[in-house]
Scaffold this motif. Structure first.
Motif, PDB file in Angstrom:
ATOM      1  N   ILE A 293     -26.876  16.556  31.057  1.00 54.58           N
ATOM      2  CA  ILE A 293     -25.528  16.077  31.370  1.00 54.58           C
ATOM      3  C   ILE A 293     -24.508  17.060  30.809  1.00 54.58           C
ATOM      4  N   PRO A 294     -23.909  17.900  31.654  1.00 56.16           N
ATOM      5  CA  PRO A 294     -22.858  18.811  31.157  1.00 56.16           C
ATOM      6  C   PRO A 294     -21.628  18.010  30.733  1.00 56.16           C
ATOM      7  N   ILE A 295     -21.038  18.379  29.619  1.00 58.10           N
ATOM      8  CA  ILE A 295     -19.834  17.699  29.144  1.00 58.10           C
ATOM      9  C   ILE A 295     -18.865  18.738  28.573  1.00 58.10           C
ATOM     10  N   LEU A 303     -25.472  17.423  26.975  1.00 59.67           N
ATOM     11  CA  LEU A 303     -26.414  16.448  26.432  1.00 59.67           C
ATOM     12  C   LEU A 303     -27.643  16.460  27.343  1.00 59.67           C
ATOM     13  N   GLN A 304     -28.819  16.381  26.741  1.00 57.84           N
ATOM     14  CA  GLN A 304     -30.035  16.176  27.526  1.00 57.84           C
ATOM     15  C   GLN A 304     -30.718  14.928  27.000  1.00 57.84           C
ATOM     16  N   VAL A 305     -30.781  13.902  27.827  1.00 59.49           N
ATOM     17  CA  VAL A 305     -31.446  12.661  27.431  1.00 59.49           C
ATOM     18  C   VAL A 305     -32.860  12.670  28.004  1.00 59.49           C
ATOM     19  N   THR A 332     -25.972  19.894  22.539  1.00 65.10           N
ATOM     20  CA  THR A 332     -25.690  21.328  22.427  1.00 65.10           C
ATOM     21  C   THR A 332     -24.232  21.516  22.040  1.00 65.10           C
ATOM     22  N   THR A 333     -24.030  22.183  20.895  1.00 66.22           N
ATOM     23  CA  THR A 333     -22.685  22.436  20.374  1.00 66.22           C
ATOM     24  C   THR A 333     -22.617  23.895  19.941  1.00 66.22           C
ATOM     25  N   GLY A 334     -22.192  24.767  20.837  1.00 63.25           N
ATOM     26  CA  GLY A 334     -22.212  26.193  20.520  1.00 63.25           C
ATOM     27  C   GLY A 334     -23.637  26.638  20.255  1.00 63.25           C
ATOM     28  N   ASN A 335     -23.858  27.248  19.080  1.00 62.50           N
ATOM     29  CA  ASN A 335     -25.197  27.688  18.684  1.00 62.50           C
ATOM     30  C   ASN A 335     -25.967  26.615  17.919  1.00 62.50           C
ATOM     31  N   ILE A 336     -25.384  25.435  17.779  1.00 61.33           N
ATOM     32  CA  ILE A 336     -26.049  24.350  17.062  1.00 61.33           C
ATOM     33  C   ILE A 336     -26.694  23.399  18.068  1.00 61.33           C
ATOM     34  N   ILE A 376     -31.112  19.187  12.945  1.00 64.32           N
ATOM     35  CA  ILE A 376     -29.933  20.003  13.224  1.00 64.32           C
ATOM     36  C   ILE A 376     -30.284  21.464  12.957  1.00 64.32           C
ATOM     37  N   GLY A 377     -30.104  22.321  13.961  1.00 69.78           N
ATOM     38  CA  GLY A 377     -30.449  23.718  13.794  1.00 69.78           C
ATOM     39  C   GLY A 377     -29.380  24.662  14.328  1.00 69.78           C
TER      40      GLY A 377
END
Length: 380
Positions: A293-295, A303-305, A332-336, A376-377
């Motif tokens: 799910i692109p947000i 988000l990938q559910v 997905t948040t940038g590189n995190i 968290i990576g």
């Protein structure tokens, strides 16, 4: 005869590669890139009453380094991981040299992924699927592998001398400090052949329908005799827009030549610094479904559910079957990248119960146990 076939098989790799034509230009200057990841983990487990009292635990997961290099057509891919001492410490996940004969054909030599089933992963979550815990997902062994990847079909041929080896004694057991689950204890995996074929078709819905097979030997350190193990899998992966479906059915058998007093219905497997038992013969069925799910929410981009399910059907009468189901979301948040998972297991060594024999004999009337997990990576 077996030895001669083995060497003819290896020579065949090079014959196929040469026949494909050397069309890749050799570069004149070396190229090197280094990346990696730092990950932390929070978990709250249903079978740990004191942990539940303190609200779970949050701590170190791993630090890893990835290296890629190339020069004159030869390239390198390596990944080294540092876990805590309790989970095996430092270990090489993968490390191999490669050569591309052309756009579709390549050869890999070293600690490379075993071509069996859906790859790279037969799962979407942080825990992987049930197949990982018995050495059938993201497994890496020492050998040589040829890959052809065309527009409509793909095939892999491989020979593995043995699993990753860190101890070179005369009759030493494999080290438990490893990423991939391999046969351990008094048996060692040797001289394994793998073949995999995937047929690719479809436009709006992209399909990957395939089959995999493997056959190898098990050398027993006590009897000095050689048994065998083999497996067969049918697998399918379908992708439609942002949806992905994976399904796999596997039949696995191990036939060790143990001492008379040692059971041949059970084998030992090890990874992450510890060893446990696995049923020698079983069927395994897995099914996963995921949606991307692109947000656009601040730095958050997707988000990938998903839901990943696995079932291990043991052949031995009296052995209790094992199950695993993980429902979660990857943020997905940038590189995190953050995995938020609810993992439930029944007769699962890593999800409550008895760690030593849940994947072998199991526990009659076991209860489902669950673990809420956030990983968290930062990947660089």
């Amino acid at each position: 005869m077996y030895s001669n076939l083995r060497y003819l098989f290896i020579i065949g790799f090079f014959y196929i590669g040469v026949g494909s034509g050397f069309t890749v230009r050799a570069q004149e200057t070396p190229e090197v890139s280094v990346g990696g990841a730092l990950r932390f983990n929070y978990n709250l487990s249903s079978w740990k009453p004191e942990q539940k009292t303190r609200g779970g635990d949050f701590g170190y997961d791993l630090f890893r380094i990835n290296a890629n290099a190339s020069f004159k057509g030869i390239y390198l891919n390596a990944e080294y991981r540092l876990y805590s001492d309790a989970f095996g410490g430092g270990m090489l996940k993968q490390g191999w040299f490669g050569y591309r004969f052309n756009r579709n054909d390549e050869l890999q030599v070293g600690l490379t992924q075993v071509p069996f089933g859906i790859q790279q992963y037969n799962s979407n979550n942080w825990f992987f699927n049930l197949s990982y815990y018995v050495g059938l997902e993201d497994d890496h062994d020492m050998g040589i592998k040829y890959i052809h990847s065309g527009e409509k079909s793909e095939y892999h041929l491989a020979f593995f001398k043995n699993a990753e080896e860190m101890r070179f004694g005369n009759n030493t057991e494999i080290s438990h400090s490893r990423y991939s689950y391999d046969v351990a204890g008094r048996n060692k995996e040797i001289n394994q052949f793998n073949g995999k074929y995937v047929f690719k078709f479809g436009d709006n819905i992209k399909h990957r329908l395939g089959m995999s097979g493997q056959y190898g030997s098990l050398y027993n350190l006590d009897t000095k005799k050689t048994g065998n193990h083999h497996g067969f899998a049918l697998h399918y992966e379908g992708t439609y827009k942002n949806w992905n479906l994976k399904a796999e059915a596997m039949n696995i058998s191990h036939n060790p030549q143990n001492l008379e007093k040692a059971s041949r219905e059970v084998i030992s497997m090890a990874a992450y610094g510890a060893e446990y038992e696995v049923a020698a013969d079983f069927n395994m069925y897995t099914l996963t479904l995921a949606r991307l799910i692109p947000i656009e929410w601040g730095p958050m981009s997707a988000l990938q559910v998903y839901n990943d399910f696995g079932y291990m059907q043991k052949h031995k009468t009296g052995f209790e079957d094992s199950y695993m189901n993980v429902t979660g979301v990857l943020v997905t948040t940038g590189n995190i990248y953050t995995y938020i998972d609810y993992a439930a297991g029944y007769n699962h060594s890593w999800l409550g119960g008895n760690y030593v024999n849940d994947f072998s004999r199991g526990t009659p009337d076991a209860t489902w146990e669950a673990r809420f997990n956030i990983n968290i990576g930062y990947y660089f």
